[in-house]
Design an enzyme around this catalytic site. Structure first.
Site, PDB file in Angstrom:
ATOM      1  N   ASN A  63      27.144  46.496  54.330  1.00  0.00           N
ATOM      2  CA  ASN A  63      28.036  45.359  54.136  1.00  0.00           C
ATOM      3  C   ASN A  63      29.453  45.820  53.839  1.00  0.00           C
ATOM      4  O   ASN A  63      29.704  47.004  53.558  1.00  0.00           O
ATOM      5  CB  ASN A  63      27.540  44.475  52.987  1.00  0.00           C
ATOM      6  CG  ASN A  63      26.259  43.743  53.326  1.00  0.00           C
ATOM      7  OD1 ASN A  63      26.071  43.304  54.458  1.00  0.00           O
ATOM      8  ND2 ASN A  63      25.371  43.614  52.352  1.00  0.00           N
ATOM      9  N   CYS A  72      19.580  42.253  59.058  1.00  0.00           N
ATOM     10  CA  CYS A  72      20.671  41.358  59.422  1.00  0.00           C
ATOM     11  C   CYS A  72      20.369  40.774  60.797  1.00  0.00           C
ATOM     12  O   CYS A  72      20.288  41.523  61.778  1.00  0.00           O
ATOM     13  CB  CYS A  72      22.009  42.094  59.431  1.00  0.00           C
ATOM     14  SG  CYS A  72      23.396  41.077  59.973  1.00  0.00           S
ATOM     15  N   GLY A  73      20.183  39.461  60.863  1.00  0.00           N
ATOM     16  CA  GLY A  73      19.789  38.827  62.113  1.00  0.00           C
ATOM     17  C   GLY A  73      20.869  38.847  63.175  1.00  0.00           C
ATOM     18  O   GLY A  73      20.605  39.158  64.349  1.00  0.00           O
ATOM     19  N   HIS A 159      16.632  35.112  50.099  1.00  0.00           N
ATOM     20  CA  HIS A 159      17.426  33.917  50.383  1.00  0.00           C
ATOM     21  C   HIS A 159      17.064  32.811  49.404  1.00  0.00           C
ATOM     22  O   HIS A 159      15.912  32.684  48.982  1.00  0.00           O
ATOM     23  CB  HIS A 159      17.173  33.415  51.802  1.00  0.00           C
ATOM     24  CG  HIS A 159      17.695  34.336  52.855  1.00  0.00           C
ATOM     25  ND1 HIS A 159      18.951  34.216  53.383  1.00  0.00           N
ATOM     26  CD2 HIS A 159      17.130  35.415  53.457  1.00  0.00           C
ATOM     27  CE1 HIS A 159      19.145  35.161  54.279  1.00  0.00           C
ATOM     28  NE2 HIS A 159      18.049  35.919  54.329  1.00  0.00           N
ATOM     29  N   GLU A 208      26.860  35.207  51.898  1.00  0.00           N
ATOM     30  CA  GLU A 208      26.028  36.387  52.108  1.00  0.00           C
ATOM     31  C   GLU A 208      26.180  37.390  50.973  1.00  0.00           C
ATOM     32  O   GLU A 208      27.297  37.677  50.530  1.00  0.00           O
ATOM     33  CB  GLU A 208      26.374  37.068  53.438  1.00  0.00           C
ATOM     34  CG  GLU A 208      25.806  36.347  54.644  1.00  0.00           C
ATOM     35  CD  GLU A 208      25.675  37.261  55.842  1.00  0.00           C
ATOM     36  OE1 GLU A 208      24.988  38.309  55.728  1.00  0.00           O
ATOM     37  OE2 GLU A 208      26.258  36.932  56.881  1.00  0.00           O
ATOM     38  N   CYS A 217      24.687  33.679  59.568  1.00  0.00           N
ATOM     39  CA  CYS A 217      23.692  34.602  58.991  1.00  0.00           C
ATOM     40  C   CYS A 217      22.375  34.350  59.706  1.00  0.00           C
ATOM     41  O   CYS A 217      21.806  33.256  59.601  1.00  0.00           O
ATOM     42  CB  CYS A 217      23.546  34.364  57.493  1.00  0.00           C
ATOM     43  SG  CYS A 217      22.298  35.415  56.702  1.00  0.00           S
ATOM     44  N   THR A 219      19.270  35.951  59.389  1.00  0.00           N
ATOM     45  CA  THR A 219      18.117  35.828  58.505  1.00  0.00           C
ATOM     46  C   THR A 219      18.203  34.534  57.699  1.00  0.00           C
ATOM     47  O   THR A 219      17.189  33.895  57.418  1.00  0.00           O
ATOM     48  CB  THR A 219      18.018  37.030  57.545  1.00  0.00           C
ATOM     49  OG1 THR A 219      19.246  37.179  56.822  1.00  0.00           O
ATOM     50  CG2 THR A 219      17.718  38.322  58.303  1.00  0.00           C
ATOM     51  N   GLY A 220      19.441  34.132  57.372  1.00  0.00           N
ATOM     52  CA  GLY A 220      19.631  32.876  56.656  1.00  0.00           C
ATOM     53  C   GLY A 220      19.181  31.677  57.467  1.00  0.00           C
ATOM     54  O   GLY A 220      18.578  30.731  56.930  1.00  0.00           O
TER      55      GLY A 220
END
Length: 273
Positions: A63, A72-73, A159, A208, A217, A219-220
């Site tokens: 990051n 990280c998607g 999350h 994030e 995001c 994965t979010g």
């Protein structure tokens, strides 16, 4: 160092080949320097493509604050396009190793832009594995004088999703920063504030972990779908509308969530490490 600047619906990355080139000695410091918006290249994260003995490559991501998340998607979609474009893997179906496990990917290349589907795995609601320091994965937190319910889940990283609150910008920044480092989250957390439009469309603002506000995001988006389905608010296939664009996520019968969205190359450059 030669790098490629890429983004997935506005979530942007500096991507570099650490398979054919040496791995940097201090990748966290390099990420902080290169990701700086005014003093570096500027990005939400630094992605290093590394060798793998069980997949086509390993994605390591750092990051902008130098921290290394599990997954990280949006980043993995960019990583897949980078592998294809650079000749490291010229198959449209590939596998990329991450700290959250190996992810199967299908790529549809189209010049500077590709459409990428990623098997993001199954959401995990067990508090100890998210992790959240609570007896269950649903928590209530006081934000701005009101009790807000969050549904917590792991998509390989932690999350906390709420459908109770879709704050304006100042409150979003204040509440996002507060929730990321809330004592309930021993590993910190990514925070999603959601507004359901109908059973197949939801708007999301993302804070994030390690980056703050981002345009998207991956994965979010998966955590939002999982939470929405579990709470009876969303169908198992939905469009997740983030500030930078939309992702189509589907929670299939095999228990895995499949995320589909674009990955785009912006430019290639070089910089001293």
């Amino acid at each position: 160092m030669i790098f490629t600047k890429m983004h997935g619906i506005g979530n942007d990355f500096i991507v570099a080949d650490a398979i054919r080139n040496p791995f940097p000695t201090d990748p966290a410091a390099l990420a902080r320097r290169l990701c700086a918006r005014r003093f570096g290249v500027g990005a939400d994260g630094l992605i290093l493509m590394c060798p793998s003995d069980r997949a086509d490559a390993t994605m390591r991501i750092f990051n902008s604050d130098g921290s290394e998340p599990e997954m990280c998607g949006n980043g993995i979609r960019c990583a897949a396009k980078f592998l294809y474009d650079s000749g490291l893997c010229r198959r449209e179906e590939m596998a990329i190793d991450t700290r959250a496990g190996v992810k199967a990917i299908r790529l549809q290349p189209d010049g500077p832009r590709a459409l990428v589907t990623v098997d993001m795995g199954a959401p995990d609601f067990a508090p100890a594995r998210i992790p959240v320091a609570a007896p269950g994965n649903r928590i209530r937190v006081d934000l701005g004088g009101r009790a807000v319910e969050f549904f917590c889940a792991s998509m390989g990283n932690p999350h906390a999703v709420t459908f109770d609150l879709y704050p304006e910008e100042d409150d979003f920044r204040r509440f996002g920063a507060e929730m990321e480092r809330h004592p309930l989250f021993p590993a910190r957390a990514n925070i999603e504030f959601c507004r359901v439009e109908d059973a197949e469309h939801v708007r999301v603002k993302v804070w994030e972990r390690g980056d703050g506000p981002t345009l998207a995001c991956g994965t979010g988006s998966c955590a939002v779908l999982a939470a929405g389905v579990e709470l009876g608010l969303l169908r198992r296939s939905a469009e997740i509308r983030l500030p930078g664009g939309a992702l189509r996520d589907e929670w299939r019968d095999d228990g895995h969530i499949y995320m589909t969205g674009p990955a785009e190359t912006v430019f290639t450059g070089s910089i001293d490490k």
